[in-house]
Scaffold this motif. Structure first.
Motif, PDB file in Angstrom:
ATOM      1  N   ILE A   1      17.750  39.802  -6.910  1.00 53.08           N
ATOM      2  CA  ILE A   1      17.902  38.305  -5.586  1.00 53.08           C
ATOM      3  C   ILE A   1      16.676  37.935  -5.578  1.00 53.08           C
ATOM      4  N   PHE A   2      15.762  38.418  -5.610  1.00 53.63           N
ATOM      5  CA  PHE A   2      13.835  37.916  -4.951  1.00 53.63           C
ATOM      6  C   PHE A   2      13.432  36.950  -5.914  1.00 53.63           C
ATOM      7  N   GLY A   3      14.155  37.061  -8.006  1.00 48.25           N
ATOM      8  CA  GLY A   3      13.689  36.274  -8.203  1.00 48.25           C
ATOM      9  C   GLY A   3      14.888  35.142  -8.097  1.00 48.25           C
ATOM     10  N   ALA A   4      15.955  35.533  -8.040  1.00 46.77           N
ATOM     11  CA  ALA A   4      17.051  33.783  -8.009  1.00 46.77           C
ATOM     12  C   ALA A   4      16.536  33.574  -7.280  1.00 46.77           C
ATOM     13  N   ILE A   5      16.108  33.474  -5.651  1.00 44.17           N
ATOM     14  CA  ILE A   5      15.963  33.014  -4.580  1.00 44.17           C
ATOM     15  C   ILE A   5      14.444  32.230  -5.114  1.00 44.17           C
ATOM     16  N   GLN A   6      13.622  32.774  -5.512  1.00 41.64           N
ATOM     17  CA  GLN A   6      12.614  31.392  -5.825  1.00 41.64           C
ATOM     18  C   GLN A   6      12.615  31.156  -6.973  1.00 41.64           C
ATOM     19  N   SER A   7      14.135  31.349  -7.682  1.00 42.55           N
ATOM     20  CA  SER A   7      14.156  30.210  -8.793  1.00 42.55           C
ATOM     21  C   SER A   7      14.731  28.822  -8.135  1.00 42.55           C
ATOM     22  N   ILE A   8      15.353  29.457  -7.884  1.00 43.75           N
ATOM     23  CA  ILE A   8      16.338  28.178  -6.768  1.00 43.75           C
ATOM     24  C   ILE A   8      15.049  27.404  -6.161  1.00 43.75           C
ATOM     25  N   ARG A   9      13.872  27.586  -5.014  1.00 42.16           N
ATOM     26  CA  ARG A   9      13.046  27.086  -4.375  1.00 42.16           C
ATOM     27  C   ARG A   9      12.206  26.179  -5.169  1.00 42.16           C
ATOM     28  N   ASP A  10      12.515  26.336  -6.120  1.00 40.41           N
ATOM     29  CA  ASP A  10      11.372  26.093  -6.989  1.00 40.41           C
ATOM     30  C   ASP A  10      11.709  25.409  -7.536  1.00 40.41           C
ATOM     31  N   GLY A  11      13.599  24.955  -8.281  1.00 40.49           N
ATOM     32  CA  GLY A  11      13.579  24.198  -8.598  1.00 40.49           C
ATOM     33  C   GLY A  11      14.122  24.010 -10.121  1.00 40.49           C
ATOM     34  N   LEU A  12      14.174  25.835 -10.183  1.00 42.08           N
ATOM     35  CA  LEU A  12      14.344  26.042 -11.855  1.00 42.08           C
ATOM     36  C   LEU A  12      15.624  25.539 -11.950  1.00 42.08           C
ATOM     37  N   GLU A  13      15.992  25.409 -13.878  1.00 35.41           N
ATOM     38  CA  GLU A  13      17.279  25.150 -14.259  1.00 35.41           C
ATOM     39  C   GLU A  13      17.458  26.524 -13.996  1.00 35.41           C
ATOM     40  N   LYS A  14      19.563  25.925 -14.224  1.00 32.50           N
ATOM     41  CA  LYS A  14      20.461  27.184 -13.269  1.00 32.50           C
ATOM     42  C   LYS A  14      20.241  28.116 -14.439  1.00 32.50           C
ATOM     43  N   ARG A  15      20.130  28.574 -15.798  1.00 29.19           N
ATOM     44  CA  ARG A  15      19.909  29.492 -16.706  1.00 29.19           C
ATOM     45  C   ARG A  15      19.567  30.185 -16.353  1.00 29.19           C
ATOM     46  N   TYR A  16      18.088  30.172 -15.272  1.00 24.02           N
ATOM     47  CA  TYR A  16      16.964  31.329 -15.117  1.00 24.02           C
ATOM     48  C   TYR A  16      17.723  31.405 -13.349  1.00 24.02           C
ATOM     49  N   ILE A  17      18.830  31.230 -13.225  1.00 30.33           N
ATOM     50  CA  ILE A  17      19.074  31.757 -11.786  1.00 30.33           C
ATOM     51  C   ILE A  17      20.322  32.410 -12.828  1.00 30.33           C
ATOM     52  N   ALA A  18      20.889  31.960 -13.671  1.00 32.33           N
ATOM     53  CA  ALA A  18      21.779  32.763 -13.556  1.00 32.33           C
ATOM     54  C   ALA A  18      21.592  33.948 -15.013  1.00 32.33           C
ATOM     55  N   ALA A  19      20.544  34.016 -14.871  1.00 33.53           N
ATOM     56  CA  ALA A  19      19.740  35.078 -15.773  1.00 33.53           C
ATOM     57  C   ALA A  19      19.717  35.919 -14.941  1.00 33.53           C
ATOM     58  N   TYR A  20      18.343  36.221 -13.387  1.00 29.98           N
ATOM     59  CA  TYR A  20      17.719  36.799 -12.798  1.00 29.98           C
ATOM     60  C   TYR A  20      19.453  37.744 -11.923  1.00 29.98           C
ATOM     61  N   LEU A  21      21.168  36.852 -11.923  1.00 27.95           N
ATOM     62  CA  LEU A  21      21.338  37.250 -11.169  1.00 27.95           C
ATOM     63  C   LEU A  21      22.866  38.037 -11.968  1.00 27.95           C
ATOM     64  N   ALA A  22      22.779  37.817 -12.936  1.00 29.95           N
ATOM     65  CA  ALA A  22      23.099  38.496 -14.224  1.00 29.95           C
ATOM     66  C   ALA A  22      22.705  39.921 -14.502  1.00 29.95           C
ATOM     67  N   LEU A  23      21.049  40.212 -13.821  1.00 31.52           N
ATOM     68  CA  LEU A  23      20.915  41.112 -13.921  1.00 31.52           C
ATOM     69  C   LEU A  23      21.524  41.719 -13.208  1.00 31.52           C
ATOM     70  N   MET A  24      21.555  41.220 -11.733  1.00 29.75           N
ATOM     71  CA  MET A  24      21.372  42.459 -10.559  1.00 29.75           C
ATOM     72  C   MET A  24      23.346  42.887 -10.983  1.00 29.75           C
ATOM     73  N   VAL A  25      23.970  41.645 -11.365  1.00 30.83           N
ATOM     74  CA  VAL A  25      25.995  41.988 -11.701  1.00 30.83           C
ATOM     75  C   VAL A  25      25.619  43.368 -12.054  1.00 30.83           C
ATOM     76  N   VAL A  26      24.374  43.654 -13.680  1.00 31.47           N
ATOM     77  CA  VAL A  26      24.588  44.808 -13.884  1.00 31.47           C
ATOM     78  C   VAL A  26      24.216  46.226 -13.539  1.00 31.47           C
ATOM     79  N   GLY A  27      23.341  45.605 -12.737  1.00 32.77           N
ATOM     80  CA  GLY A  27      23.124  46.742 -11.420  1.00 32.77           C
ATOM     81  C   GLY A  27      24.307  47.417 -10.759  1.00 32.77           C
ATOM     82  N   MET A  28      24.545  46.581  -9.791  1.00 32.69           N
ATOM     83  CA  MET A  28      25.999  46.684  -8.854  1.00 32.69           C
ATOM     84  C   MET A  28      26.760  47.655 -10.220  1.00 32.69           C
ATOM     85  N   GLY A  29      27.175  46.794 -10.985  1.00 31.53           N
ATOM     86  CA  GLY A  29      28.181  47.067 -11.895  1.00 31.53           C
ATOM     87  C   GLY A  29      28.032  48.526 -12.481  1.00 31.53           C
ATOM     88  N   SER A  30      26.301  49.051 -12.800  1.00 35.92           N
ATOM     89  CA  SER A  30      26.325  50.421 -13.398  1.00 35.92           C
ATOM     90  C   SER A  30      26.145  50.887 -12.283  1.00 35.92           C
TER      91      SER A  30
END
Length: 267
Positions: A48-77
């Motif tokens: 979550i913090f990684g995704a927020i930092q990526s948004i603040r830094d204006g990184l490409e959306k695929r890296y935001i998606a990577a962080y959020l995907a890992l979060m979804v795996v954790g929530m599903g598990s």
């Protein structure tokens, strides 16, 4: 896998095709596998913090998606191990495939122009995800899922080795640390499966604090969660190096690694 005879708790009988080695409903009647559940926090909070930092830094959306995907795996598990219901098992296992596909896309697009989109690779990964999902929903065979997931991880390993060998050798520390931590988690996952009876017998005799340390599936979550997070950092570091930013690994609160960087100055 867990032997038969576990107690029944709040979520009722087990409907998942897998029941891991942790004794069910021992810590609380509301969580089937307590330690296998709470160990997922490492895959939920840091991304979550990684995704927020990526948004603040204006990184490409695929890296935001990577962080959020890992979060979804954790929530599903979390939901799967808390309930041991088949529907929650799918919420754990299928996002593992989808998140790895995002990781693969990020790794193979590290050396492309900024904001470029590789539609051919996207099509292949989406088709792979849909095919795996369709087959797995029909056959309900965990080994099939594990083999498909292993193929994706193996692809990431090969790509990472290529980068640290031929492109950015100074990233070996980060790349191999991520890989080593992940493989250690995989080793403990296998020990938990193969020696489950022995581990359970040991926990019956050992003090509770010592017994908790032998919950190796929980350690699998912790180590693969950390390994996956470090892999995203490795991918992000590689990408920002290529874009001629100034990436640096800094430690939040002196403990948790994050990639910080400055865009290249315009002349």
């Amino acid at each position: 896998m867990a032997p038969a005879g576990d107690r029944e708790g709040y979520w009722g009988s087990t409907t998942s095709t897998l029941d891991w080695c942790e004794e069910n409903y021992v810590v609380t009647a509301f969580v089937a596998e307590f330690w296998n559940t709470v160990s997922n926090l490492i895959m939920i909070i840091p991304p979550i913090f990684g995704a927020i930092q990526s948004i603040r830094d204006g990184l490409e959306k695929r890296y935001i998606a990577a962080y959020l995907a890992l979060m979804v795996v954790g929530m599903g598990s979390w939901c799967f191990h808390m309930t041991l219901k088949y529907e929650m098992q799918l919420l754990d296992e299928l996002p593992m495939i989808y998140s790895c596909c995002i990781f693969v896309y990020c790794m193979f697009e590290c050396f492309k122009s900024k904001s470029s989109i590789n539609y051919h690779l996207l099509f292949i990964l989406v088709l792979f995800s849909l095919t795996v999902t369709t087959i797995y929903l029909k056959v309900k065979e965990p080994i099939f899922h594990q083999v498909m997931y292993g193929m994706l991880v193996f692809t990431l390993v090969l790509r990472s080795i290529y980068i640290v060998t031929w492109v950015y050798p100074w990233l070996r520390g980060l790349g191999y640390t991520s890989l080593t931590i992940f493989l250690l988690g995989f080793l403990l996952w296998n020990i938990d499966n193969i020696f489950c009876d022995s581990l359970r017998n040991f926990r019956k005799r050992a003090p509770p604090i010592l017994g908790v340390t032998t919950q190796f599936h929980a350690w699998w979550h912790i180590l693969t969660g950390l390994g996956s997070y470090l892999h995203i950092l490795f991918s992000l570091y590689t990408r920002t190096l290529y874009l001629k930013y100034r990436p640096k690994v800094k430690f939040l609160f002196g403990i948790w690694p994050m990639v910080m960087f400055e865009p290249q100055r315009k002349h």
